[in-house]
Enzyme design. Structure first.
Site, mmCIF file in Angstrom:
data_model
loop_
_atom_site.group_PDB
_atom_site.id
_atom_site.type_symbol
_atom_site.label_atom_id
_atom_site.label_comp_id
_atom_site.label_asym_id
_atom_site.label_seq_id
_atom_site.Cartn_x
_atom_site.Cartn_y
_atom_site.Cartn_z
ATOM 1 N N GLY A 12 0.822 -1.221 0.000
ATOM 2 C CA GLY A 12 0.000 0.000 0.000
ATOM 3 C C GLY A 12 0.848 1.260 0.000
ATOM 4 N N ARG A 14 1.333 3.739 -1.987
ATOM 5 C CA ARG A 14 0.810 5.022 -2.487
ATOM 6 C C ARG A 14 -0.279 5.609 -1.599
ATOM 7 N NH1 ARG A 14 -2.191 4.413 -6.402
ATOM 8 N NH2 ARG A 14 -2.351 2.149 -6.219
ATOM 9 N N THR A 102 -6.661 -1.554 9.596
ATOM 10 C CA THR A 102 -7.657 -1.830 10.644
ATOM 11 C C THR A 102 -8.728 -2.787 10.112
ATOM 12 O OG1 THR A 102 -8.699 0.243 9.961
ATOM 13 C CG2 THR A 102 -7.311 0.317 11.902
ATOM 14 N N HIS A 156 -12.101 15.222 17.010
ATOM 15 C CA HIS A 156 -11.704 14.685 15.705
ATOM 16 C C HIS A 156 -12.249 15.554 14.573
ATOM 17 C CE1 HIS A 156 -10.699 10.998 17.938
ATOM 18 N NE2 HIS A 156 -9.959 10.682 16.876
ATOM 19 N N LYS A 160 -15.410 12.094 10.623
ATOM 20 C CA LYS A 160 -15.382 10.844 11.394
ATOM 21 C C LYS A 160 -16.815 10.353 11.610
ATOM 22 C CE LYS A 160 -13.424 8.808 15.594
ATOM 23 N NZ LYS A 160 -12.918 7.618 14.907
HETATM 24 P P1 NAP Z 1 -5.495 4.812 1.815
HETATM 25 O O1 NAP Z 1 -4.911 6.178 1.617
HETATM 26 O O2 NAP Z 1 -6.801 4.484 1.189
HETATM 27 O O3 NAP Z 1 -4.377 3.740 1.381
HETATM 28 C C1 NAP Z 1 -4.635 2.380 1.129
HETATM 29 C C2 NAP Z 1 -3.729 1.970 0.005
HETATM 30 O O4 NAP Z 1 -3.819 0.553 -0.212
HETATM 31 C C3 NAP Z 1 -4.096 2.650 -1.329
HETATM 32 O O5 NAP Z 1 -2.929 3.157 -1.939
HETATM 33 C C4 NAP Z 1 -4.679 1.485 -2.141
HETATM 34 O O6 NAP Z 1 -4.501 1.688 -3.545
HETATM 35 C C5 NAP Z 1 -3.819 0.362 -1.627
HETATM 36 N N1 NAP Z 1 -4.320 -0.966 -1.985
HETATM 37 C C6 NAP Z 1 -5.593 -1.349 -2.260
HETATM 38 N N2 NAP Z 1 -5.601 -2.658 -2.604
HETATM 39 C C7 NAP Z 1 -4.312 -3.083 -2.554
HETATM 40 C C8 NAP Z 1 -3.682 -4.314 -2.831
HETATM 41 N N3 NAP Z 1 -4.360 -5.382 -3.250
HETATM 42 N N4 NAP Z 1 -2.342 -4.397 -2.682
HETATM 43 C C9 NAP Z 1 -1.620 -3.351 -2.277
HETATM 44 N N5 NAP Z 1 -2.158 -2.139 -2.026
HETATM 45 C C10 NAP Z 1 -3.499 -2.012 -2.169
HETATM 46 O O7 NAP Z 1 -5.693 4.538 3.386
HETATM 47 P P2 NAP Z 1 -4.755 5.040 4.595
HETATM 48 O O8 NAP Z 1 -5.359 6.224 5.236
HETATM 49 O O9 NAP Z 1 -3.360 5.067 4.142
HETATM 50 O O10 NAP Z 1 -4.991 3.832 5.611
HETATM 51 C C11 NAP Z 1 -4.539 2.530 5.300
HETATM 52 C C12 NAP Z 1 -5.002 1.603 6.415
HETATM 53 O O11 NAP Z 1 -4.383 2.012 7.651
HETATM 54 C C13 NAP Z 1 -6.505 1.643 6.689
HETATM 55 O O12 NAP Z 1 -6.934 0.344 7.060
HETATM 56 C C14 NAP Z 1 -6.638 2.610 7.877
HETATM 57 O O13 NAP Z 1 -7.784 2.351 8.670
HETATM 58 C C15 NAP Z 1 -5.392 2.252 8.634
HETATM 59 N N6 NAP Z 1 -4.884 3.276 9.554
HETATM 60 C C16 NAP Z 1 -4.227 2.803 10.639
HETATM 61 C C17 NAP Z 1 -3.644 3.669 11.531
HETATM 62 C C18 NAP Z 1 -2.899 3.097 12.702
HETATM 63 O O14 NAP Z 1 -2.388 3.856 13.536
HETATM 64 N N7 NAP Z 1 -2.805 1.778 12.816
HETATM 65 C C19 NAP Z 1 -3.735 5.059 11.341
HETATM 66 C C20 NAP Z 1 -4.390 5.527 10.196
HETATM 67 C C21 NAP Z 1 -4.957 4.626 9.303
HETATM 68 P P3 NAP Z 1 -5.690 2.397 -4.401
HETATM 69 O O15 NAP Z 1 -5.911 3.727 -3.772
HETATM 70 O O16 NAP Z 1 -5.161 2.437 -5.794
HETATM 71 O O17 NAP Z 1 -6.896 1.478 -4.260
#
Ligand code: NAP
Length: 267
Positions: A12, A14, A102, A156, A160
């Site tokens: 992921g 990007r 998550t 927040h 949200k």
């Molecule tokens: P995001 O901007 O939507 O990023 C998700 C990425 O995953 C996008 O680039 C998406 O590509 C890519 N993706 C989709 N299918 C994939 C695949 N098969 N293989 C590889 N990559 C793929 O979301 P985000 O805000 O970065 O959050 C990502 C995750 O982290 C979410 O589950 C969020 O809830 C979680 N999160 C966790 C924390 C923590 O502290 N643990 C904090 C914030 C967020 P496309 O856009 O091209 O579909």
């Protein structure tokens, strides 16, 4: 003694979290970014598709990525469905997962716990990687040993969907583990406007603020006669989660089981 280099693959890259993780891997001397997993841009270099200097290749096939790059750790920051598959495949290939994605259910975690035990390698899944947020919860639990009266204000961004936040509920759970039951406020208290005193969980009041411009913030307020104590954490951007990701990558190399929640790897 210098830290041993840890070879890392990011799934992921990007995404909003993924971009920060790429920066983290590039700027940490003992991390080596050896590959990335995406659903597009197969065999392109990261530097060709995003703002990065990395020559590491992108793979759409995670198994091929693991075979060719031989990483020690997978950092997964994708979507719930994909994150679960990636975590399982990583463990099957002897790669230690650090998962920020998550949406894992109890049953997913049970399955992954069994798999880590079978493989004898570590895995860390943390729904909140902000180190300061985890410390804020821990310090609040410590303070609750001495202060019985507490209220929580979480703030927040206005997009949200859930209220109160998961972090606020987790804070109540951690405080409740050490706090004796207490009826706070005046016993004859009446709300002139419903909701004025906030929500209540285990006798603790929770107040949720939603405003544009905010990201993720929480203040835990304790009071007793003549004094108060406020413990506050603010996340201003997604970089705030990366100190926790860094710690998890380092710690996952030292454990041989599944750890859920960053609070379990901080002393
Ligand atoms: P995001 O901007 O939507 O990023 C998700 C990425 O995953 C996008 O680039 C998406 O590509 C890519 N993706 C989709 N299918 C994939 C695949 N098969 N293989 C590889 N990559 C793929 O979301 P985000 O805000 O970065 O959050 C990502 C995750 O982290 C979410 O589950 C969020 O809830 C979680 N999160 C966790 C924390 C923590 O502290 N643990 C904090 C914030 C967020 P496309 O856009 O091209 O579909």
């Amino acid at each position: 003694m210098p830290n041993e280099t840890i070879k890392v693959v990011i799934a992921g890259p990007r995404g909003r979290m993924g971009q920060e993780a790429v920066k983290l891997a590039e700027s940490t001397p003992h991390f080596e970014l050896v590959g990335a997993v995406d659903h597009t841009y197969n065999q392109k270099k990261l530097s060709e598709v995003m703002s990065s200097d990395s020559e590491a290749l992108i793979y759409t096939d995670i198994t091929q990525c693991f075979q060719e790059t031989q990483p020690a750790v997978l950092i997964d920051l994708t979507t719930p469905e994909i994150g679960k598959v990636h975590t399982k495949v990583a463990l099957e290939h002897g790669v230690r997962p650090v998962v920020g994605t998550t949406g894992f259910t109890e049953s997913d975690l049970e399955d992954l716990k069994t798999l880590t035990e079978d493989k004898g390698i570590g895995a860390i899944i943390a729904p909140n990687f902000a180190l300061g947020a985890v410390l804020m919860m821990k310090f609040s639990q410590m303070a609750a040993n001495y202060f019985e009266d507490v209220e929580i204000i979480e703030l927040h961004h206005d997009q949200k969907l859930d209220a109160p936040s998961g972090t606020a509920l987790k804070t109540v759970e951690m405080i409740s583990a050490v706090r004796s039951d207490k009826q706070q406020g005046h016993p004859d208290e009446k709300e002139i406007l419903p909701g004025a005193r906030g929500a209540e969980q285990n006798g603790i009041r929770l107040h949720s603020v939603r405003l544009p411009g905010l990201i993720a913030h929480q203040e835990v307020m304790f009071g007793m006669d003549g004094q108060s104590l406020k413990i506050r954490h603010d996340s201003y951007n997604r970089a705030s989660f990366m100190s926790g990701v860094k710690l998890a990558v380092e710690q996952v190399m030292k454990i041989d089981q599944l750890v859920y929640g960053l609070e379990n790897i901080i002393d």
